[in-house]
Design a protein around this motif. Structure first.
Motif, PDB file in Angstrom:
ATOM      1  N   PHE A  93       0.857  -1.178   0.000  1.00 52.75           N
ATOM      2  CA  PHE A  93       0.000   0.000   0.000  1.00 52.75           C
ATOM      3  C   PHE A  93       0.899   1.236   0.000  1.00 52.75           C
ATOM      4  CE2 PHE A  93      -2.289  -3.480   1.968  1.00 52.75           C
ATOM      5  CZ  PHE A  93      -3.492  -3.460   1.268  1.00 52.75           C
ATOM      6  N   VAL A  94       0.593   2.192  -0.891  1.00 52.98           N
ATOM      7  CA  VAL A  94       1.493   3.309  -1.152  1.00 52.98           C
ATOM      8  C   VAL A  94       0.748   4.634  -1.013  1.00 52.98           C
ATOM      9  CG1 VAL A  94       3.125   4.301  -2.802  1.00 52.98           C
ATOM     10  CG2 VAL A  94       2.685   1.830  -2.825  1.00 52.98           C
ATOM     11  N   PHE A  95       1.378   5.594  -0.360  1.00 56.10           N
ATOM     12  CA  PHE A  95       0.816   6.947  -0.325  1.00 56.10           C
ATOM     13  C   PHE A  95       1.942   7.958  -0.159  1.00 56.10           C
ATOM     14  CE2 PHE A  95      -0.405   4.630   3.654  1.00 56.10           C
ATOM     15  CZ  PHE A  95       0.648   5.052   4.467  1.00 56.10           C
ATOM     16  N   ASN A  96       1.693   9.170  -0.622  1.00 60.29           N
ATOM     17  CA  ASN A  96       2.613  10.280  -0.426  1.00 60.29           C
ATOM     18  C   ASN A  96       2.225  11.047   0.825  1.00 60.29           C
ATOM     19  OD1 ASN A  96       3.346   9.864  -3.537  1.00 60.29           O
ATOM     20  ND2 ASN A  96       4.889  11.164  -2.591  1.00 60.29           N
ATOM     21  N   GLY A  97       2.634  12.296   0.920  1.00 55.64           N
ATOM     22  CA  GLY A  97       2.446  13.006   2.178  1.00 55.64           C
ATOM     23  C   GLY A  97       1.750  14.331   2.058  1.00 55.64           C
ATOM     24  N   LEU A 141       6.124  -4.922  -9.662  1.00 52.18           N
ATOM     25  CA  LEU A 141       4.959  -5.764  -9.942  1.00 52.18           C
ATOM     26  C   LEU A 141       5.297  -7.240 -10.104  1.00 52.18           C
ATOM     27  CD1 LEU A 141       2.698  -3.539 -12.209  1.00 52.18           C
ATOM     28  CD2 LEU A 141       2.078  -4.662 -10.071  1.00 52.18           C
ATOM     29  N   ASP A 142       6.553  -7.579 -10.311  1.00 48.64           N
ATOM     30  CA  ASP A 142       6.927  -9.000 -10.331  1.00 48.64           C
ATOM     31  C   ASP A 142       7.026  -9.568  -8.923  1.00 48.64           C
ATOM     32  OD1 ASP A 142       9.161  -7.175 -10.218  1.00 48.64           O
ATOM     33  OD2 ASP A 142      10.465  -8.937 -10.168  1.00 48.64           O
ATOM     34  N   VAL A 143       7.108  -8.673  -7.915  1.00 44.79           N
ATOM     35  CA  VAL A 143       7.308  -9.083  -6.524  1.00 44.79           C
ATOM     36  C   VAL A 143       6.050  -8.923  -5.685  1.00 44.79           C
ATOM     37  CG1 VAL A 143       8.597  -8.540  -4.404  1.00 44.79           C
ATOM     38  CG2 VAL A 143       9.766  -8.512  -6.619  1.00 44.79           C
ATOM     39  N   THR A 144       5.263  -7.890  -5.968  1.00 42.91           N
ATOM     40  CA  THR A 144       4.126  -7.545  -5.110  1.00 42.91           C
ATOM     41  C   THR A 144       3.038  -6.832  -5.907  1.00 42.91           C
ATOM     42  OG1 THR A 144       3.474  -6.204  -3.184  1.00 42.91           O
ATOM     43  CG2 THR A 144       5.306  -5.392  -4.483  1.00 42.91           C
ATOM     44  N   ASP A 145       1.804  -7.018  -5.507  1.00 43.34           N
ATOM     45  CA  ASP A 145       0.740  -6.151  -6.014  1.00 43.34           C
ATOM     46  C   ASP A 145       0.933  -4.772  -5.406  1.00 43.34           C
ATOM     47  OD1 ASP A 145      -0.347  -8.239  -7.422  1.00 43.34           O
ATOM     48  OD2 ASP A 145      -1.972  -8.627  -6.003  1.00 43.34           O
ATOM     49  N   LEU A 146       0.469  -3.748  -6.109  1.00 40.69           N
ATOM     50  CA  LEU A 146       0.653  -2.367  -5.671  1.00 40.69           C
ATOM     51  C   LEU A 146      -0.693  -1.670  -5.576  1.00 40.69           C
ATOM     52  CD1 LEU A 146       3.673  -1.450  -7.975  1.00 40.69           C
ATOM     53  CD2 LEU A 146       3.778  -1.813  -5.500  1.00 40.69           C
ATOM     54  N   VAL A 147      -0.929  -0.973  -4.471  1.00 34.02           N
ATOM     55  CA  VAL A 147      -2.185  -0.249  -4.260  1.00 34.02           C
ATOM     56  C   VAL A 147      -1.840   1.188  -3.883  1.00 34.02           C
ATOM     57  CG1 VAL A 147      -4.362  -0.166  -3.021  1.00 34.02           C
ATOM     58  CG2 VAL A 147      -3.254  -2.381  -3.425  1.00 34.02           C
TER      59      VAL A 147
END
Length: 510
Positions: A93-97, A141-147
């Protein structure tokens, strides 16, 4: 005077008000209608980490309920899910600030399947369209799904129904909404038993710390495997350059030295590692104690500190002396290359802005922000409309001034006793790591980050009882968004991959 005038106006109006029939209480505003959430799904393929991956993109809304169990907020997120993902495939899970920033920077600058190209050496701004977007084979994306998550008030995310944006512009509301979304996502995608990671940048690292704590200590226990903190901001005392914050003069000094050396004003002929090690030692062992002595420094002590500040910062001795041995970072940005008529960037000290007012005390704006912002905004919107076929009836908010200006930094509920202090989530990270012994942390630092200094990261992570054996500190030849530099981007992606494999070593100097 304005307060007094207002009081007098109320007093003179009282007799007239007494003769006026009382008005009926205003009716409560009706809740806004809540349309069905939208979701745009598309199929794609790409090569990442040398592996060809077929994946599905889910770009759309997830509704979060308020206290009355009615939808109160809509989070717009973009999920990249491998078509052959099993229940144990990792998810990140990804977010900026900001606060107030959408996830566009990490999405289109580092982790997504496409990325924006800007000048790697900070020697040109992005100008006007057309801009360049390319495939990103280094994506994870070869290692993990990205959200990719856009918090309320950013991107297409917003309050709905009876909810208000400001309900989410604080630690409790923001952390609660992100935590709820993570629970909903792993439930819908049947990933409860999958390794889970968070990648955050800047205030996103602040958010990552309190979200990790909320997930670990909340009613529904969700244990994370790792946090990647890019340009960490856990303790704001070390990243707030203002008068009388003595601590910040110490934390910022090595970053000033790095920028001065980069621009040829200090440390010439000395290896960077050696020069910055000396800057750290001076800041910690001599400069800090001297600042605490203040005006009780002897003439000899003062002369020595002045000489060393000139050596590390490249600034004129008279300027430092006039500053009382205390140079604020915004002043350093303007002063270092004043003789050349340019100011340094704040997010990235490599950038130089040619401003109209050469005599000003501090820069008018941050060149390292406006030199890349137009390209990211344009290409994010283009990517949404074309590659992902997203069709929304409102603008994509890359950055929300309202969220930043109205953010409530209280760390206790409204109504409880509270005194203003620097935001600090160090102890929250400690709690998350000590309750979850499987949680590891990678901290990525840019040498030329003039807002979240690398020395502050080192000091912060040596305090608060954070388990040292589960922290990996890394460094890059870039600024706050170190991935703008091509070499730094490749090094950062390599280190993140190694971190996910459980092999990354801490690079902090002894």
């Amino acid at each position: 005077m304005r307060t007094l005038l207002a009081a007098l106006m109320v007093m003179t109006a009282l007799p007239a008000l007494a003769d006026t029939p009382a008005e009926e209480p205003a009716k409560e505003a009706e809740a806004r209608p809540v349309p069905d959430p939208v979701m745009f799904t598309s199929k794609h393929t790409g090569t990442f980490g040398g592996a060809k991956i077929a994946y599905t993109v889910e770009a759309g809304e997830t509704y979060l309920d308020g206290e009355d169990d009615k939808p109160a907020a809509s989070l717009f997120t973009i999920s990249y899910v491998a078509d052959k993902a099993g229940s144990d495939r990792p998810v990140t899970f990804v977010f900026n600030g900001g606060p107030g920033s959408a996830s566009v920077w990490l999405h289109m600058g580092l982790l997504g399947p496409k990325r924006v190209v800007v000048a790697s050496e900070a020697d040109a701004d992005d100008g006007a369209a057309p801009y360049r977007m390319v495939d990103n084979p280094e994506s994870l994306l070869d290692v993990t799904d990205l959200v990719f998550i856009d918090p309320v008030g950013t991107g297409f995310s917003r309050a709905i129904g009876e909810g208000k944006d400001k309900d989410y512009w604080n630690e409790a509301g923001d952390g609660g909404s992100i935590s709820d979304f993570i629970r909903i996502w792993i439930t819908r995608h049947k990933r409860w038993n999958a390794p889970k990671y968070i990648v955050g940048e800047s205030f996103g690292t602040t958010r990552a710390a309190y979200v990790a704590k909320q997930l670990t200590t909340g009613d529904v226990d969700i244990a994370l495997n790792g946090l990647v903190l890019i340009s960490q901001a856990l303790d704001y005392e070390g990243s707030t350059s203002v008068h009388d914050n003595v601590y910040s003069y110490v934390t910022y000094l090595p970053s000033m030295a790095a920028a001065a050396q980069y621009h040829g004003k200090a440390g010439q002929g000395i290896p960077q590692a050696e020069f910055l090690a000396a800057a750290r030692a001076f800041a910690r062992d001599e400069y800090g104690p001297a600042l605490w002595k203040g005006d009780r420094l002897s003439e000899a002590e003062r002369a020595h500190i002045l000489d060393r500040l000139v050596y590390f910062t490249g600034l004129d001795a008279d300027y430092i002396e006039t500053s009382n041995l205390r140079v604020l970072m915004p002043r350093f940005q303007k002063e270092l290359l004043r003789d050349q008529g340019v100011a340094l960037g704040r997010l990235d000290g490599r950038y130089l802005g040619d401003e109209a007012d050469d005599i000003a005390e501090t820069p008018v704006a941050d060149v390292s922000s406006y030199a890349v912002g137009s390209a990211y905004s344009a290409l994010m919107n283009q990517y949404l409309a074309t590659d992902l076929a997203v069709d929304m009836d409102r603008p994509y908010m890359v950055s929300s001034d309202a969220a930043g200006e109205q953010w409530d930094f209280r760390d206790v509920p409204e109504g409880e006793f509270w005194e203003p202090h620097y935001l600090n989530v160090g102890r929250q990270l400690t709690t998350a790591m000590r309750r979850n012994t499987g949680l590891n942390v990678m901290v990525a630092n840019g040498y030329y980050d003039m807002i979240c200094p690398f020395f502050d990261a080192e000091i912060t992570f040596a305090r608060y009882g954070i388990p040292q054996d589960r922290v990996a500190m890394t460094y890059y030849q870039g600024g706050h968004m170190m991935y703008l530099n091509e070499g730094a981007r490749l090094a950062l992606m390599s280190d993140i991959r190694t971190f996910y494999a459980g092999q990354l070593q801490d690079a902090r100097p002894d």
